[in-house]
Design a protein around this motif. Structure first.
Motif, PDB file in Angstrom:
ATOM      1  N   LYS A   1       0.824  -1.218   0.000  1.00  0.00           N
ATOM      2  CA  LYS A   1       0.000   0.000   0.000  1.00  0.00           C
ATOM      3  C   LYS A   1       0.853   1.261   0.000  1.00  0.00           C
ATOM      4  O   LYS A   1       0.388   2.338  -0.395  1.00  0.00           O
ATOM      5  CB  LYS A   1      -0.928   0.005   1.216  1.00  0.00           C
ATOM      6  N   LEU A   2       2.100   1.126   0.455  1.00  0.00           N
ATOM      7  CA  LEU A   2       2.993   2.292   0.463  1.00  0.00           C
ATOM      8  C   LEU A   2       3.605   2.559  -0.904  1.00  0.00           C
ATOM      9  O   LEU A   2       4.274   3.574  -1.090  1.00  0.00           O
ATOM     10  CB  LEU A   2       4.104   2.098   1.504  1.00  0.00           C
ATOM     11  N   ASN A   3       3.396   1.641  -1.845  1.00  0.00           N
ATOM     12  CA  ASN A   3       3.814   1.906  -3.219  1.00  0.00           C
ATOM     13  C   ASN A   3       2.948   3.016  -3.788  1.00  0.00           C
ATOM     14  O   ASN A   3       1.735   2.836  -3.942  1.00  0.00           O
ATOM     15  CB  ASN A   3       3.652   0.646  -4.085  1.00  0.00           C
ATOM     16  N   PRO A   4       3.510   4.171  -4.089  1.00  0.00           N
ATOM     17  CA  PRO A   4       2.686   5.294  -4.555  1.00  0.00           C
ATOM     18  C   PRO A   4       2.026   4.997  -5.902  1.00  0.00           C
ATOM     19  O   PRO A   4       2.657   4.424  -6.797  1.00  0.00           O
ATOM     20  CB  PRO A   4       3.692   6.445  -4.664  1.00  0.00           C
ATOM     21  N   LYS A   5       0.761   5.376  -6.047  1.00  0.00           N
ATOM     22  CA  LYS A   5       0.071   5.196  -7.319  1.00  0.00           C
ATOM     23  C   LYS A   5       0.674   6.108  -8.384  1.00  0.00           C
ATOM     24  O   LYS A   5       0.679   5.801  -9.563  1.00  0.00           O
ATOM     25  CB  LYS A   5      -1.418   5.499  -7.141  1.00  0.00           C
ATOM     26  N   ASP A   6       1.166   7.248  -7.947  1.00  0.00           N
ATOM     27  CA  ASP A   6       1.824   8.209  -8.831  1.00  0.00           C
ATOM     28  C   ASP A   6       3.122   8.617  -8.150  1.00  0.00           C
ATOM     29  O   ASP A   6       3.135   8.903  -6.955  1.00  0.00           O
ATOM     30  CB  ASP A   6       0.927   9.428  -9.046  1.00  0.00           C
ATOM     31  N   LYS A   7       4.216   8.657  -8.892  1.00  0.00           N
ATOM     32  CA  LYS A   7       5.497   8.998  -8.275  1.00  0.00           C
ATOM     33  C   LYS A   7       5.483  10.389  -7.660  1.00  0.00           C
ATOM     34  O   LYS A   7       6.264  10.681  -6.749  1.00  0.00           O
ATOM     35  CB  LYS A   7       6.633   8.882  -9.288  1.00  0.00           C
ATOM     36  N   ASP A   8       4.591  11.254  -8.120  1.00  0.00           N
ATOM     37  CA  ASP A   8       4.493  12.596  -7.546  1.00  0.00           C
ATOM     38  C   ASP A   8       3.915  12.574  -6.134  1.00  0.00           C
ATOM     39  O   ASP A   8       3.965  13.577  -5.422  1.00  0.00           O
ATOM     40  CB  ASP A   8       3.626  13.496  -8.435  1.00  0.00           C
ATOM     41  N   ASP A   9       3.328  11.429  -5.748  1.00  0.00           N
ATOM     42  CA  ASP A   9       2.779  11.314  -4.399  1.00  0.00           C
ATOM     43  C   ASP A   9       3.869  11.159  -3.348  1.00  0.00           C
ATOM     44  O   ASP A   9       3.638  11.404  -2.162  1.00  0.00           O
ATOM     45  CB  ASP A   9       1.829  10.113  -4.316  1.00  0.00           C
ATOM     46  N   VAL A  10       5.052  10.721  -3.777  1.00  0.00           N
ATOM     47  CA  VAL A  10       6.150  10.515  -2.831  1.00  0.00           C
ATOM     48  C   VAL A  10       6.513  11.836  -2.160  1.00  0.00           C
ATOM     49  O   VAL A  10       6.663  12.865  -2.817  1.00  0.00           O
ATOM     50  CB  VAL A  10       7.384   9.920  -3.533  1.00  0.00           C
ATOM     51  N   LEU A  11       6.640  11.785  -0.856  1.00  0.00           N
ATOM     52  CA  LEU A  11       6.925  12.946  -0.013  1.00  0.00           C
ATOM     53  C   LEU A  11       5.805  13.992  -0.024  1.00  0.00           C
ATOM     54  O   LEU A  11       6.021  15.126   0.376  1.00  0.00           O
ATOM     55  CB  LEU A  11       8.264  13.604  -0.382  1.00  0.00           C
ATOM     56  N   SER A  12       4.619  13.587  -0.455  1.00  0.00           N
ATOM     57  CA  SER A  12       3.444  14.420  -0.192  1.00  0.00           C
ATOM     58  C   SER A  12       3.067  14.164   1.261  1.00  0.00           C
ATOM     59  O   SER A  12       3.352  13.087   1.814  1.00  0.00           O
ATOM     60  CB  SER A  12       2.289  14.057  -1.119  1.00  0.00           C
ATOM     61  N   LEU A  13       2.421  15.120   1.893  1.00  0.00           N
ATOM     62  CA  LEU A  13       2.031  14.930   3.288  1.00  0.00           C
ATOM     63  C   LEU A  13       1.022  13.796   3.419  1.00  0.00           C
ATOM     64  O   LEU A  13       0.977  13.111   4.441  1.00  0.00           O
ATOM     65  CB  LEU A  13       1.456  16.237   3.846  1.00  0.00           C
ATOM     66  N   THR A  14       0.230  13.578   2.368  1.00  0.00           N
ATOM     67  CA  THR A  14      -0.733  12.482   2.380  1.00  0.00           C
ATOM     68  C   THR A  14      -0.011  11.145   2.424  1.00  0.00           C
ATOM     69  O   THR A  14      -0.379  10.242   3.200  1.00  0.00           O
ATOM     70  CB  THR A  14      -1.639  12.540   1.131  1.00  0.00           C
ATOM     71  N   TRP A  15       1.035  10.992   1.598  1.00  0.00           N
ATOM     72  CA  TRP A  15       1.790   9.734   1.593  1.00  0.00           C
ATOM     73  C   TRP A  15       2.532   9.557   2.910  1.00  0.00           C
ATOM     74  O   TRP A  15       2.587   8.438   3.455  1.00  0.00           O
ATOM     75  CB  TRP A  15       2.785   9.705   0.431  1.00  0.00           C
TER      76      TRP A  15
END
Length: 351
Positions: free
Chosen positions: A49-63
């Motif tokens: 589940k920690l695999n981001p659906k979009d690479k832009d999600d990495v280091l977003s506060l949501t992720w």
């Protein structure tokens, strides 16, 4: 500026600890196999589940919030597993207790550092609120104040937090603790040690990502090579490669900050800043209005995200603290019956 990448650290510097579950020694009953598999399958699902659906999600506060939630769930699972194993504290090897107490205090220190940084970032909201308030008026005095507030925000966000300085060394010591204590003639003990190993791996990963993001240093990321003999190894490896790879790519772009929402606010501030002249008002009215509105929206999103993440870090702190307190309480109860900390020579072991 691109950061040099450190070589991967060896995961098993002292041999493969999973040999402890080999046919030699205590055999695992079907029940113990079931408990261990259930724990590891849940961990594997959590890592996927920690695999981001979009690479832009990495280091977003949501992720990052999701990562901390996942870590809390895993630490809760290990507490449940200990209960299901029906392994009383009196049967715990002293090495296990030493390792647990040492790791827990290090994690508490790291939580305090992360909470401090989130609080510091949150304090920057005041500067943006002042800027937005003054930008509602186009008088020379108000615009100058707004400009000053935006500059103060950038200086505040760009400053360093000394509380984060010890996180890298703490993470290094946690990596060193990944080699498991030897377990002799205890099937339940072997299950506990293997499960705790998974907990520590996820903990090191999440905390290293937070440390790299908050410190602004890609070298603080850790890459752990997990043996493919374990159920959750593939899920962990895939997730680690994607997340750490994207984080290093973000660092290579030389951004003001690698935190996604914080960088978005900084981008708007950079667009708005030149539109505010020293006392002469905005040059381009439409561009000014657009940036003003965008700043208000993104600033609110940023600080809501910081609040949510801070609550998750606080929740993790409480889980670690409650587990530590429960163990110490059990040890004190056991001590009234027989002192488990006395060595053969009668000297008290101090932890």
């Amino acid at each position: 500026m691109s950061q040099p990448q450190e070589p991967h650290r060896p995961f098993f510097p002292f041999g493969n600890p999973f040999r402890m579950l080999s046919p030699k020694g205590s055999q695992l009953s079907p029940r113990l196999h079931s408990l261990l598999n259930a724990f590891e399958e849940a961990l594997a699902a959590r890592l996927r589940k920690l695999n981001p659906k979009d690479k832009d999600d990495v280091l977003s506060l949501t992720w990052m919030k999701l990562a901390m939630e996942s870590l809390c769930e895993t630490h809760t699972d290990i507490k449940i597993l200990i209960t299901e194993l029906e392994l009383p504290v009196t049967d715990w090897d002293e090495k296990w207790i030493d390792v647990y107490l040492d790791i827990s205090v290090k994690l508490l220190d790291m939580c305090i550092a992360f909470s401090s940084e989130l609080s510091r970032l949150n304090q920057g909201h005041l500067f943006l609120q002042c800027a937005l308030h003054n930008l509602e008026s186009n008088t020379s005095e108000k615009l100058l104040r707004a400009r000053s507030s935006l500059e103060s925000w950038r200086q505040h966000i760009g400053s360093k937090n000394p509380r984060l300085e010890n996180c890298k060394s703490i993470l290094g010591s946690l990596v060193d603790s990944l080699s498991l204590p030897k377990v002799k003639n205890s099937a339940k003990g072997k299950v506990l040690m293997r499960a705790m190993f998974g907990v520590k791996v996820q903990t090191v990963f999440v905390c290293s990502v937070f440390d790299a993001a908050f410190s602004g240093k890609s070298k603080n990321l850790l890459d752990l090579d997990v043996s493919n003999t374990i159920l959750w190894a593939r899920a962990y490896s895939d997730m680690q490669n994607i997340v750490n790879g994207e984080i290093r790519d973000i660092f290579s772009r030389g951004k003001f900050t690698v935190l996604k929402q914080l960088d978005e606010v900084d981008t708007v501030v950079n667009n708005l800043y030149p539109l505010i002249q020293d006392g002469t008002g905005p040059i381009e009215v439409e561009a000014f209005r657009s940036s003003f509105s965008d700043l208000g929206m993104r600033a609110e999103k940023l600080y809501q995200g910081l609040d949510f993440l801070a609550k998750e870090v606080d929740g993790f702190f409480k889980i670690i603290l409650s587990g530590r307190d429960a163990l110490l309480c059990n040890l004190r109860v056991c001590d009234t019956v027989a002192d488990p900390f006395l060595e053969n020579n009668g000297e008290q072991v101090v932890r």
